[in-house]
Design an enzyme around this catalytic site. Structure first.
Site, PDB file in Angstrom:
ATOM      1  N   ARG A   1     -39.148-101.122  36.326  1.00  0.00           N
ATOM      2  CA  ARG A   1     -38.170-101.400  35.260  1.00  0.00           C
ATOM      3  C   ARG A   1     -38.524-102.763  34.678  1.00  0.00           C
ATOM      4  NH1 ARG A   1     -37.386 -96.852  35.103  1.00  0.00           N
ATOM      5  NH2 ARG A   1     -35.461 -95.647  35.361  1.00  0.00           N
TER       6      ARG A   1
ATOM      7  N   HIS B   1     -42.880 -96.440  28.219  1.00  0.00           N
ATOM      8  CA  HIS B   1     -42.122 -95.732  29.262  1.00  0.00           C
ATOM      9  C   HIS B   1     -42.513 -94.247  29.320  1.00  0.00           C
ATOM     10  CE1 HIS B   1     -38.304 -96.242  31.831  1.00  0.00           C
ATOM     11  NE2 HIS B   1     -39.013 -95.230  32.282  1.00  0.00           N
TER      12      HIS B   1
ATOM     13  N   GLU C   1     -36.456-102.805  26.294  1.00  0.00           N
ATOM     14  CA  GLU C   1     -37.084-101.620  25.689  1.00  0.00           C
ATOM     15  C   GLU C   1     -36.098-100.695  24.988  1.00  0.00           C
ATOM     16  OE1 GLU C   1     -38.754 -99.929  29.366  1.00  0.00           O
ATOM     17  OE2 GLU C   1     -37.424 -98.225  29.104  1.00  0.00           O
TER      18      GLU C   1
HETATM   19  P1  NAI Z   1     -37.582 -94.995  45.769  1.00  0.00           P
HETATM   20  O1  NAI Z   1     -36.114 -95.242  45.884  1.00  0.00           O
HETATM   21  O2  NAI Z   1     -38.173 -93.818  46.458  1.00  0.00           O
HETATM   22  O3  NAI Z   1     -38.387 -96.295  46.267  1.00  0.00           O
HETATM   23  C1  NAI Z   1     -38.052 -97.586  45.905  1.00  0.00           C
HETATM   24  C2  NAI Z   1     -38.486 -98.501  47.028  1.00  0.00           C
HETATM   25  O4  NAI Z   1     -38.273 -99.848  46.610  1.00  0.00           O
HETATM   26  C3  NAI Z   1     -37.703 -98.293  48.318  1.00  0.00           C
HETATM   27  O5  NAI Z   1     -38.584 -98.115  49.400  1.00  0.00           O
HETATM   28  C4  NAI Z   1     -36.896 -99.566  48.452  1.00  0.00           C
HETATM   29  O6  NAI Z   1     -36.667 -99.947  49.804  1.00  0.00           O
HETATM   30  C5  NAI Z   1     -37.809-100.564  47.741  1.00  0.00           C
HETATM   31  N1  NAI Z   1     -37.162-101.800  47.377  1.00  0.00           N
HETATM   32  C6  NAI Z   1     -35.850-102.036  47.098  1.00  0.00           C
HETATM   33  N2  NAI Z   1     -35.664-103.353  46.890  1.00  0.00           N
HETATM   34  C7  NAI Z   1     -36.870-103.960  47.043  1.00  0.00           C
HETATM   35  C8  NAI Z   1     -37.300-105.300  46.980  1.00  0.00           C
HETATM   36  N3  NAI Z   1     -36.457-106.317  46.742  1.00  0.00           N
HETATM   37  N4  NAI Z   1     -38.617-105.562  47.200  1.00  0.00           N
HETATM   38  C9  NAI Z   1     -39.485-104.572  47.485  1.00  0.00           C
HETATM   39  N5  NAI Z   1     -39.119-103.275  47.567  1.00  0.00           N
HETATM   40  C10 NAI Z   1     -37.828-102.980  47.345  1.00  0.00           C
HETATM   41  O7  NAI Z   1     -37.869 -94.963  44.197  1.00  0.00           O
HETATM   42  P2  NAI Z   1     -39.121 -94.334  43.460  1.00  0.00           P
HETATM   43  O8  NAI Z   1     -38.853 -92.917  43.143  1.00  0.00           O
HETATM   44  O9  NAI Z   1     -40.348 -94.678  44.216  1.00  0.00           O
HETATM   45  O10 NAI Z   1     -39.086 -95.126  42.077  1.00  0.00           O
HETATM   46  C11 NAI Z   1     -39.271 -96.524  42.022  1.00  0.00           C
HETATM   47  C12 NAI Z   1     -38.845 -97.026  40.665  1.00  0.00           C
HETATM   48  O11 NAI Z   1     -39.758 -96.541  39.672  1.00  0.00           O
HETATM   49  C13 NAI Z   1     -37.490 -96.476  40.186  1.00  0.00           C
HETATM   50  O12 NAI Z   1     -36.407 -97.248  40.686  1.00  0.00           O
HETATM   51  C14 NAI Z   1     -37.593 -96.612  38.698  1.00  0.00           C
HETATM   52  O13 NAI Z   1     -37.109 -97.874  38.305  1.00  0.00           O
HETATM   53  C15 NAI Z   1     -39.092 -96.531  38.431  1.00  0.00           C
HETATM   54  N6  NAI Z   1     -39.455 -95.320  37.709  1.00  0.00           N
HETATM   55  C16 NAI Z   1     -40.166 -95.444  36.550  1.00  0.00           C
HETATM   56  C17 NAI Z   1     -40.520 -94.343  35.824  1.00  0.00           C
HETATM   57  C18 NAI Z   1     -41.354 -94.446  34.585  1.00  0.00           C
HETATM   58  O14 NAI Z   1     -41.414 -93.482  33.814  1.00  0.00           O
HETATM   59  N7  NAI Z   1     -42.010 -95.566  34.343  1.00  0.00           N
HETATM   60  C19 NAI Z   1     -40.077 -92.997  36.225  1.00  0.00           C
HETATM   61  C20 NAI Z   1     -39.418 -92.974  37.511  1.00  0.00           C
HETATM   62  C21 NAI Z   1     -39.097 -94.103  38.200  1.00  0.00           C
END
Ligand code: NAI
Length: 338
Positions: free
Chosen positions: A234, A295, A263
């Site tokens: 994000r 995005h 964005e």
């Molecule tokens: P997820 O929930 O499976 O993994 C997120 C990880 O980040 C978790 O392991 C969590 O413990 C960790 N985390 C939380 N706070 C943290 C911190 N302070 N430092 C380091 N790690 C931390 O989520 P997923 O599915 O892997 O997605 C990650 C992010 O990708 C989403 O939250 C979203 O913002 C973004 N995303 C972007 C997309 C795009 O089109 N560019 C599409 C889908 C998701």
């Protein structure tokens, strides 16, 4: 159930229609994004579905609630654009798509890395101009480089898997360790060590109060000179002004962004005939070593199918049994927003 689908682009509609074929909800497709001025379009509809650029702040949620909306079905994994306290206070359930194709975003992140490194975007333009000179196109072997992965959840894990195939050394930072990553040799280290040792830093954590501007001036300064930074998580995880400063000083070498702090006013729209008012974004566009996509990390056929399927499952579950009908993993509560 009558459902207003905001920010629905023509390319998304067939996926939602196919996913809704069996359930037969009445979907009202709206090109408009959700905001204070458009909330009234959902009047009388119990469910509203939104995407990442929509505004689900407290006043907008109140307007939806007054119109009878009780379910907000996000067509995204991220939920930072929703005022969860207000949703809970109003009794509006929030559902999301926690996982669709993690490969879509992970492969996009790696695509940004390879493009920045081997300069495909510049080579493409050059060759079309019959300029076959190689000056300025030199890259580096990914093999043997150290990549710091911040956030090793669903997407971060796939990124690690792909990069392991390249022969990269993988460091990670995440408050909860992923055993699958540890099993493939990813080493969890402090952020300081990750910044100090990584040739590439890639962000896969959610945007939360803790991660807002995680990559600020101090973090950038602690990274290796010439580092490559990739952000497909994000926009606001990175302090864009600090990033511009680090780019101007030449400390940050290459930047790939699929997301940007502001964005909402830009992405998913064709603004090619407009004067862009966001000077920070326009400055970013001027750097030859910054590559921006709007995005589109999620934008594969498989991911769009998954998003539509889970969104319609959430609507169906809520229609049948209210909030408890939404699969637990898809419910968004304040507890998640830590
Ligand atoms: P997820 O929930 O499976 O993994 C997120 C990880 O980040 C978790 O392991 C969590 O413990 C960790 N985390 C939380 N706070 C943290 C911190 N302070 N430092 C380091 N790690 C931390 O989520 P997923 O599915 O892997 O997605 C990650 C992010 O990708 C989403 O939250 C979203 O913002 C973004 N995303 C972007 C997309 C795009 O089109 N560019 C599409 C889908 C998701």
């Amino acid at each position: 159930m009558r459902t207003a689908v905001f920010s629905c682009k023509p390319y998304e509609r067939p996926f939602l229609e196919a996913a809704n074929a069996a359930a037969g909800h009445e979907l009202v497709f709206l090109d408009a994004s959700l905001c204070g001025a458009t909330a009234g379009l959902a009047g009388g509809m119990r469910a509203v579905s939104i995407f990442v650029g929509d505004d689900a702040s407290a006043p907008v949620l109140r307007a939806l609630h007054e119109g009878g909306t009780r379910l907000l079905a996000l067509r995204s994994a991220g939920f930072n654009h929703v005022d969860l306290s207000e949703a809970e206070r109003l009794g509006v359930s929030v559902a999301r798509v926690p996982a669709y194709s993690p490969y879509s975003v992970a492969e996009h992140a790696v695509g940004l890395m390879l493009t920045l490194n081997r300069k495909f975007h510049r080579a493409y333009a050059r060759v079309r101009e019959q300029n076959f000179a190689l000056g300025g196109l030199m890259g580096f072997d990914m093999h043997g480089k150290t990549v710091g992965v911040i956030g090793t959840g669903t997407i971060g894990e796939v990124v690690c898997r792909i990069l392991r195939g390249f022969g990269c050394t993988l460091l990670a930072s995440d408050p909860s360790r992923n055993p699958a990553c540890e099993a493939m040799g990813v080493r969890y280290v402090s952020l300081e060590e990750l910044y100090r040792a990584s040739d590439i830093v890639t962000l896969h954590c959610p945007l939360t109060p803790t991660t807002r501007h995680l990559i600020d001036g101090a973090a950038l300064g602690a990274m290796k000179p010439g580092v490559m930074l990739i952000n497909t998580s994000r926009g606001a995880v990175v302090d864009t002004r600090a990033l511009i400063g680090a780019l101007k000083r030449g400390h940050v070498g290459l930047v790939g962004l699929d997301v940007y702090e502001e964005e909402g006013d830009l992405f998913f729209k064709d603004l090619s005939a407009e004067v862009i008012q966001d000077d920070v974004f326009v400055r970013l566009l001027t750097f030859p070593n910054v590559l921006i996509t709007a995005h589109q990390g999620f934008f594969t056929r498989e991911a769009c199918e998954g998003i539509a399927r889970t969104t319609m499952d959430n609507v169906t579950g809520f229609d049948r049994a209210g909030a408890p009908g939404i699969p637990e993993a898809n419910r968004v509560t304040l507890r998640l927003h830590a």
